[in-house]
Design an enzyme around this catalytic site. Structure first.
Site, PDB file in Angstrom:
ATOM      1  N   LYS A   1      -7.563 -21.399 -52.697  1.00 45.55           N
ATOM      2  CA  LYS A   1      -6.287 -22.072 -52.413  1.00 45.55           C
ATOM      3  C   LYS A   1      -6.361 -23.553 -52.783  1.00 45.55           C
ATOM      4  CE  LYS A   1      -4.757 -22.428 -47.953  1.00 45.55           C
ATOM      5  NZ  LYS A   1      -4.421 -23.837 -47.648  1.00 45.55           N
TER       6      LYS A   1
ATOM      7  N   GLY B   1      -0.171 -28.441 -45.831  1.00 47.20           N
ATOM      8  CA  GLY B   1      -0.629 -29.825 -45.733  1.00 47.20           C
ATOM      9  C   GLY B   1      -1.149 -30.339 -47.066  1.00 47.20           C
TER      10      GLY B   1
ATOM     11  N   ARG C   1       2.325 -32.295 -38.106  1.00 48.04           N
ATOM     12  CA  ARG C   1       0.961 -32.710 -38.484  1.00 48.04           C
ATOM     13  C   ARG C   1       0.921 -34.182 -38.912  1.00 48.04           C
ATOM     14  NH1 ARG C   1      -1.402 -28.043 -42.230  1.00 48.04           N
ATOM     15  NH2 ARG C   1      -3.285 -29.279 -41.932  1.00 48.04           N
TER      16      ARG C   1
ATOM     17  N   SER D   1     -11.872 -36.294 -45.008  1.00 50.49           N
ATOM     18  CA  SER D   1     -10.732 -35.419 -45.301  1.00 50.49           C
ATOM     19  C   SER D   1     -10.492 -35.378 -46.801  1.00 50.49           C
ATOM     20  CB  SER D   1      -9.473 -35.933 -44.598  1.00 50.49           C
ATOM     21  OG  SER D   1      -8.322 -35.397 -45.225  1.00 50.49           O
TER      22      SER D   1
ATOM     23  N   ASP E   1     -12.378 -24.973 -42.241  1.00 50.84           N
ATOM     24  CA  ASP E   1     -11.382 -23.896 -42.165  1.00 50.84           C
ATOM     25  C   ASP E   1     -11.978 -22.582 -41.677  1.00 50.84           C
ATOM     26  OD1 ASP E   1      -9.486 -25.653 -43.048  1.00 50.84           O
ATOM     27  OD2 ASP E   1      -9.570 -25.013 -45.137  1.00 50.84           O
TER      28      ASP E   1
ATOM     29  N   LYS F   1      -4.576 -28.899 -37.570  1.00 55.46           N
ATOM     30  CA  LYS F   1      -4.410 -27.897 -38.629  1.00 55.46           C
ATOM     31  C   LYS F   1      -3.068 -27.180 -38.460  1.00 55.46           C
ATOM     32  CE  LYS F   1      -8.241 -29.005 -40.555  1.00 55.46           C
ATOM     33  NZ  LYS F   1      -8.224 -29.725 -41.807  1.00 55.46           N
TER      34      LYS F   1
ATOM     35  N   ARG G   1      -6.058 -25.647 -33.492  1.00 53.13           N
ATOM     36  CA  ARG G   1      -6.995 -24.514 -33.526  1.00 53.13           C
ATOM     37  C   ARG G   1      -7.996 -24.534 -32.377  1.00 53.13           C
ATOM     38  NH1 ARG G   1      -7.736 -24.009 -40.097  1.00 53.13           N
ATOM     39  NH2 ARG G   1      -5.735 -22.961 -40.406  1.00 53.13           N
TER      40      ARG G   1
HETATM   41  C1  S3P Z   1      -7.985 -29.012 -47.849  1.00 54.14           C
HETATM   42  C2  S3P Z   1      -8.695 -29.875 -47.054  1.00 54.14           C
HETATM   43  C3  S3P Z   1      -8.976 -29.646 -45.628  1.00 54.14           C
HETATM   44  C4  S3P Z   1      -8.731 -28.196 -45.258  1.00 54.14           C
HETATM   45  C5  S3P Z   1      -7.445 -27.678 -45.824  1.00 54.14           C
HETATM   46  C6  S3P Z   1      -7.462 -27.742 -47.337  1.00 54.14           C
HETATM   47  C7  S3P Z   1      -7.746 -29.358 -49.262  1.00 54.14           C
HETATM   48  O1  S3P Z   1      -8.099 -30.446 -44.855  1.00 54.14           O
HETATM   49  O2  S3P Z   1      -8.760 -28.042 -43.858  1.00 54.14           O
HETATM   50  O3  S3P Z   1      -7.232 -26.330 -45.433  1.00 54.14           O
HETATM   51  O4  S3P Z   1      -7.377 -28.476 -50.066  1.00 54.14           O
HETATM   52  O5  S3P Z   1      -7.939 -30.529 -49.599  1.00 54.14           O
HETATM   53  P1  S3P Z   1      -8.420 -31.977 -44.463  1.00 54.14           P
HETATM   54  O6  S3P Z   1      -8.440 -32.781 -45.700  1.00 54.14           O
HETATM   55  O7  S3P Z   1      -7.301 -32.381 -43.554  1.00 54.14           O
HETATM   56  O8  S3P Z   1      -9.743 -31.945 -43.763  1.00 54.14           O
END
Ligand code: S3P
Length: 437
Positions: free
Chosen positions: A24, A95, A123, A166, A319, A346, A350
């Site tokens: 993803k 997100g 969020r 992040s 995740d 999230k 969670r």
């Molecule tokens: C993601 C980063 C993570 C993850 C999210 C996907 C990404 O989030 O939890 O499902 O694709 O950059 P955070 O950047 O908020 O940690």
């Protein structure tokens, strides 16, 4: 339409080989970073899930042409990117879509309005608004949350030390930095979060550099035209984790998952499974589009033991924590998960949702400020009585965790609103049915 999934109740052995959905995070980035090339590229093994289709629809609205010559291959033509959108940019539940595109669009000197569903609108977006504002972006929000309005502005590079690890924050800033011709942008984070953006930017010819400084993990980028190159997406280790844990805790299981992404910033789940005594091995390792990939064999593991999960490993498995919590209920001893307070931000909170739903099965799990304390039981027995109803709070990973818990329950369980699995794993039920015999 609301869907309910029903598990069969303590019967399902998982056996055989399977693919899992494309990654993803990489699928989002293939479109977003691919469009930075302003050229035409082929993306193979793209994930057609609800989240990634939200990104795709927005890129079309921004002037990209996207066609599917076959089921999971797409051609992205970004020659006309980016034109001012005529309607709201709806990010759905995603997100990644909202945060990465806010970074990219802040640097385009155009006006747009990003919206999301009820979960996404709760969020935190301050984590990207604040540093992007330091770069000169003009973003209005609803007290730090969506909807977001981006006004026309010219950006300049900055050095930013992110208080959290992040990948979404880091990527938003790197995308903005890659699109501004004024100065260099440097992002530093306390632990290394997933680095798909850095790898894909590099693969497409960016001058991005990664480094360590004063114990922090950094990347620096400035504007360079990118080169259109075809991309292939690897299998999603986060989706694979539901199968990995399922096979480890369901008696007599033995499965091979093919073509899984093994980027070290994502493989915390494998380290945890190994440290908990799971019977797991990696096969056929190679590389594709700048990312590591391989097959994973995992067998039923009757002697699972508890683990302490904290610190630098957390971003490498953030995740996977819902399914790791379920795994821990089947291990001998007390598992402690710490330093994962961001789980509250999230698709659902969670920490609350995992504890609440696993308790319905009879698990001994206590939520803490930044994780869980989980008392395992003797493995090898059907731990759960089942006969319960799981709620998923608009959160795909809670729905899938509930389904696997149902598979080790004596009586069937119902998982409400199971359509949320479409977020990341559209063929979830079919994949499990094919492995059950
Ligand atoms: C993601 C980063 C993570 C993850 C999210 C996907 C990404 O989030 O939890 O499902 O694709 O950059 P955070 O950047 O908020 O940690």
């Amino acid at each position: 339409m609301r869907r309910i999934a029903t598990t069969s109740g303590f019967s399902a052995t998982l056996k055989g080989e399977t693919l899992v959905p494309p990654d993803k995070s990489m699928s989002h980035r293939s479109l977003i970073i691919g469009s930075l090339t302003r050229g035409k590229i082929k993306i193979s093994n793209f994930l057609k899930s609800a989240d990634c289709l939200a990104t795709l629809d927005i890129l079309r609205e921004l002037g990209c042409e996207i066609n599917f010559p076959d089921e999971n291959t797409l051609i992205l033509n970004a020659q006309n990117a980016y034109r001012e959108p005529k309607k709201d940019l709806y990010c759905g539940n995603s997100g990644t879509t909202m945060r990465l595109l806010t970074g990219l669009l802040s640097a385009q000197n155009l006006k747009c309005h990003l919206t999301g569903d009820i979960s996404l609108s709760k969020r935190p977006m301050k984590r990207i608004i604040e540093p992007l504002t330091l770069m000169g972006a003009r973003i209005k929000s609803n007290e730090g949350k969506a909807p977001l309005t981006i006004e026309r502005a010219e950006l300049n590079g900055i050095e930013y030390i992110s208080p959290i690890a992040s990948a979404q924050v880091k990527s938003a800033l790197l995308l903005a930095g890659s699109e501004t011709s004024k100065g260099t942008t440097t992002v530093l984070e306390p632990y290394l979060s997933r680095d798909h953006s850095e790898r894909m930017l590099k693969f497409l010819g960016s001058n991005i550099k990664t480094f360590r400084k004063d114990g922090l993990f950094g990347s620096t980028i400035s504007h360079t035209p990118l080169i259109p190159k075809d991309l292939t997406i690897v299998g999603d280790i986060s989706s694979a984790s539901f199968l990995l844990v399922g096979a480890a805790i369901i008696k007599n299981s033995d499965i091979i998952l093919k073509g899984i992404g093994l980027n070290p910033t994502r493989t915390g789940i494998l380290d945890v499974l190994k440290s908990m005594n799971a019977d797991i091995e990696l096969l056929n390792r190679t590389e594709i589009s700048g990312e590591e990939i391989g097959d994973i064999r995992i067998r039923y593991s009757p002697d699972l033991k508890a683990a302490k999960i904290e610190g630098e490993i957390i971003p490498r498995l953030i995740d996977e924590i819902p399914i790791i919590a379920l795994l821990a209920t089947q291990a001998e001893g007390t598992t402690i998960i710490k330093d994962a307070g961001d789980l509250k931000n999230k698709e659902s909170d969670r920490i609350a949702s995992v504890a609440r739903e696993l308790k319905k099965f009879g698990a001994k799990i206590e939520p803490t400020e930044d994780g869980f304390i989980i008392e395992g039981k003797n493995s090898g027995k059907g731990l759960f009585k089942g006969d319960c109803e799981v709620n998923c709070y608009h959160d795909h990973r809670i729905a899938m965790m509930g389904y696997i818990a149902g598979l080790i329950s004596e009586k069937p369980c119902h998982i409400n609103d199971f359509e949320w699995v479409e977020t990341s794993f559209p063929n979830f039920l079919k994949t499990f049915e094919n492995l059950q015999n």
